[in-house]
Design a protein around this motif. Structure first.
Motif, PDB file in Angstrom:
ATOM      1  N   LYS A  50       0.824  -1.208   0.000  1.00  0.00           N
ATOM      2  CA  LYS A  50       0.000   0.000   0.000  1.00  0.00           C
ATOM      3  C   LYS A  50       0.858   1.258   0.000  1.00  0.00           C
ATOM      4  O   LYS A  50       0.460   2.277  -0.521  1.00  0.00           O
ATOM      5  N   LYS A  51       2.017   1.178   0.644  1.00  0.00           N
ATOM      6  CA  LYS A  51       2.895   2.349   0.662  1.00  0.00           C
ATOM      7  C   LYS A  51       4.360   1.925   0.701  1.00  0.00           C
ATOM      8  O   LYS A  51       4.677   0.782   0.988  1.00  0.00           O
ATOM      9  N   THR A  52       5.237   2.873   0.424  1.00  0.00           N
ATOM     10  CA  THR A  52       6.674   2.623   0.409  1.00  0.00           C
ATOM     11  C   THR A  52       7.220   2.647   1.830  1.00  0.00           C
ATOM     12  O   THR A  52       6.903   3.539   2.611  1.00  0.00           O
ATOM     13  N   VAL A  53       8.045   1.630   2.160  1.00  0.00           N
ATOM     14  CA  VAL A  53       8.742   1.582   3.443  1.00  0.00           C
ATOM     15  C   VAL A  53      10.224   1.391   3.128  1.00  0.00           C
ATOM     16  O   VAL A  53      10.668   0.292   2.812  1.00  0.00           O
ATOM     17  N   ARG A  54      10.978   2.480   3.190  1.00  0.00           N
ATOM     18  CA  ARG A  54      12.388   2.419   2.798  1.00  0.00           C
ATOM     19  C   ARG A  54      13.208   1.476   3.667  1.00  0.00           C
ATOM     20  O   ARG A  54      14.092   0.778   3.176  1.00  0.00           O
ATOM     21  N   ASP A  55      12.942   1.465   4.965  1.00  0.00           N
ATOM     22  CA  ASP A  55      13.719   0.613   5.869  1.00  0.00           C
ATOM     23  C   ASP A  55      13.653  -0.859   5.483  1.00  0.00           C
ATOM     24  O   ASP A  55      14.602  -1.608   5.707  1.00  0.00           O
ATOM     25  N   PHE A  56      12.526  -1.289   4.930  1.00  0.00           N
ATOM     26  CA  PHE A  56      12.370  -2.676   4.522  1.00  0.00           C
ATOM     27  C   PHE A  56      12.621  -2.886   3.031  1.00  0.00           C
ATOM     28  O   PHE A  56      12.540  -4.006   2.536  1.00  0.00           O
ATOM     29  N   GLY A  57      12.872  -1.824   2.303  1.00  0.00           N
ATOM     30  CA  GLY A  57      13.117  -1.923   0.862  1.00  0.00           C
ATOM     31  C   GLY A  57      11.863  -2.270   0.076  1.00  0.00           C
ATOM     32  O   GLY A  57      11.933  -2.948  -0.946  1.00  0.00           O
ATOM     33  N   ILE A  58      10.718  -1.792   0.550  1.00  0.00           N
ATOM     34  CA  ILE A  58       9.444  -2.064  -0.116  1.00  0.00           C
ATOM     35  C   ILE A  58       8.944  -0.791  -0.776  1.00  0.00           C
ATOM     36  O   ILE A  58       8.970   0.277  -0.180  1.00  0.00           O
ATOM     37  N   HIS A  59       8.505  -0.916  -2.024  1.00  0.00           N
ATOM     38  CA  HIS A  59       7.981   0.230  -2.771  1.00  0.00           C
ATOM     39  C   HIS A  59       6.487   0.060  -2.999  1.00  0.00           C
ATOM     40  O   HIS A  59       6.008  -1.063  -3.160  1.00  0.00           O
ATOM     41  N   GLN A  60       5.774   1.160  -3.057  1.00  0.00           N
ATOM     42  CA  GLN A  60       4.333   1.124  -3.261  1.00  0.00           C
ATOM     43  C   GLN A  60       4.008   0.381  -4.556  1.00  0.00           C
ATOM     44  O   GLN A  60       4.622   0.624  -5.596  1.00  0.00           O
ATOM     45  N   GLY A  61       3.029  -0.537  -4.468  1.00  0.00           N
ATOM     46  CA  GLY A  61       2.600  -1.305  -5.635  1.00  0.00           C
ATOM     47  C   GLY A  61       3.406  -2.567  -5.882  1.00  0.00           C
ATOM     48  O   GLY A  61       2.995  -3.418  -6.675  1.00  0.00           O
ATOM     49  N   GLU A  62       4.533  -2.736  -5.218  1.00  0.00           N
ATOM     50  CA  GLU A  62       5.370  -3.934  -5.392  1.00  0.00           C
ATOM     51  C   GLU A  62       4.633  -5.139  -4.803  1.00  0.00           C
ATOM     52  O   GLU A  62       4.096  -5.071  -3.697  1.00  0.00           O
ATOM     53  N   PRO A  63       4.576  -6.273  -5.519  1.00  0.00           N
ATOM     54  CA  PRO A  63       3.875  -7.450  -4.998  1.00  0.00           C
ATOM     55  C   PRO A  63       4.566  -7.983  -3.742  1.00  0.00           C
ATOM     56  O   PRO A  63       5.751  -8.302  -3.779  1.00  0.00           O
ATOM     57  N   ILE A  64       3.814  -8.082  -2.635  1.00  0.00           N
ATOM     58  CA  ILE A  64       4.398  -8.586  -1.385  1.00  0.00           C
ATOM     59  C   ILE A  64       3.532  -9.651  -0.722  1.00  0.00           C
ATOM     60  O   ILE A  64       3.853 -10.112   0.368  1.00  0.00           O
ATOM     61  N   GLY A  65       2.420 -10.040  -1.351  1.00  0.00           N
ATOM     62  CA  GLY A  65       1.556 -11.041  -0.741  1.00  0.00           C
ATOM     63  C   GLY A  65       0.675 -11.721  -1.764  1.00  0.00           C
ATOM     64  O   GLY A  65       0.562 -11.285  -2.903  1.00  0.00           O
ATOM     65  N   ALA A  66       0.064 -12.834  -1.337  1.00  0.00           N
ATOM     66  CA  ALA A  66      -0.861 -13.575  -2.189  1.00  0.00           C
ATOM     67  C   ALA A  66      -2.084 -13.938  -1.359  1.00  0.00           C
ATOM     68  O   ALA A  66      -1.973 -14.153  -0.151  1.00  0.00           O
ATOM     69  N   MET A  67      -3.248 -13.974  -2.017  1.00  0.00           N
ATOM     70  CA  MET A  67      -4.473 -14.301  -1.300  1.00  0.00           C
ATOM     71  C   MET A  67      -5.457 -15.061  -2.177  1.00  0.00           C
ATOM     72  O   MET A  67      -5.390 -14.993  -3.393  1.00  0.00           O
ATOM     73  N   VAL A  68      -6.334 -15.809  -1.492  1.00  0.00           N
ATOM     74  CA  VAL A  68      -7.376 -16.587  -2.160  1.00  0.00           C
ATOM     75  C   VAL A  68      -8.675 -16.378  -1.391  1.00  0.00           C
ATOM     76  O   VAL A  68      -8.669 -16.356  -0.161  1.00  0.00           O
ATOM     77  N   THR A  69      -9.773 -16.233  -2.118  1.00  0.00           N
ATOM     78  CA  THR A  69     -11.093 -16.147  -1.504  1.00  0.00           C
ATOM     79  C   THR A  69     -11.882 -17.394  -1.885  1.00  0.00           C
ATOM     80  O   THR A  69     -11.925 -17.768  -3.051  1.00  0.00           O
ATOM     81  N   MET A  70     -12.491 -18.022  -0.872  1.00  0.00           N
ATOM     82  CA  MET A  70     -13.313 -19.208  -1.115  1.00  0.00           C
ATOM     83  C   MET A  70     -14.716 -18.946  -0.586  1.00  0.00           C
ATOM     84  O   MET A  70     -14.885 -18.293   0.435  1.00  0.00           O
ATOM     85  N   ARG A  71     -15.701 -19.490  -1.284  1.00  0.00           N
ATOM     86  CA  ARG A  71     -17.103 -19.326  -0.884  1.00  0.00           C
ATOM     87  C   ARG A  71     -17.813 -20.676  -0.900  1.00  0.00           C
ATOM     88  O   ARG A  71     -17.290 -21.660  -1.397  1.00  0.00           O
ATOM     89  N   ARG A  72     -18.993 -20.701  -0.320  1.00  0.00           N
ATOM     90  CA  ARG A  72     -19.902 -21.853  -0.306  1.00  0.00           C
ATOM     91  C   ARG A  72     -19.276 -23.109   0.301  1.00  0.00           C
ATOM     92  O   ARG A  72     -18.586 -23.030   1.296  1.00  0.00           O
TER      93      ARG A  72
END
Length: 172
Positions: A50-72
């Motif tokens: 969601k946002k850039t965190v320089r200390d961790f070397g993360i930039h806004q928009g960079e992929p850092i996670g994966a998710m799945v939604t299940m229903r029924r």
């Protein structure tokens, strides 16, 4: 004399969302996606920072996670396995004021039916469960943004009773 519940007051599982945050893009994201695919059989979506965190070397928009939604039915079957992984004990602090629950899994191989794969490794994950009652769709569907009445909302206590009755879980 048994007490009958109105059909409009019945609680059901709307969706189960599984999220793995790895904190960096590249190979770890691909491994997390493989783990989620093995676990659920669904294709995971990649989530960016969601946002850039320089200390961790993360930039806004960079992929850092994966998710799945299940229903029924798929969601309820997976939920049974997750509760079994937690030894049928859920923390009361995991429930929010709207009857939803978030469970943390330290190692995905703790979930019954999951085998260790050395190519993937071990991931921790968050499992979020959303509960609904009939009539909840109106809040999303209506152009006037209708509200769910206080007596119809799912409370923390309602959710705890639901998990005790439906899944045999203890709440500590």
């Amino acid at each position: 004399m048994s007490e009958q519940i109105s059909s409009m007051k019945r609680i059901a599982v709307d969706k189960v969302v599984i999220n793995i945050g790895v904190g960096k893009s590249g190979e770890p994201i691909e491994k997390a996606k493989k783990a989620l695919t093995e676990l659920t059989g669904n294709r995971p979506a990649v989530r960016g920072a969601k946002k850039t965190v320089r200390d961790f070397g993360i930039h806004q928009g960079e992929p850092i996670g994966a998710m799945v939604t299940m229903r029924r039915g798929q969601a309820t079957e997976f939920l049974k396995r997750v509760i079994a992984a937690k030894k049928n004990v859920l923390k009361e602090s995991s429930f929010d004021g709207f009857g939803n629950i978030s469970i943390g899994i330290h190692e995905h191989i703790d979930i019954p039916g999951t085998k260790y794969n050395p190519e993937i490794g071990i991931f921790g994950m968050d499992v979020n469960i959303v509960l609904v009652r009939p009539g909840y769709r109106i809040a999303r569907k209506s152009r006037k943004r209708a509200k769910i009445g206080k007596s119809h909302r799912i409370t923390k206590e309602d959710a705890i009773v639901f998990f005790k009755e439906q899944y045999g879980a203890e709440v500590a």
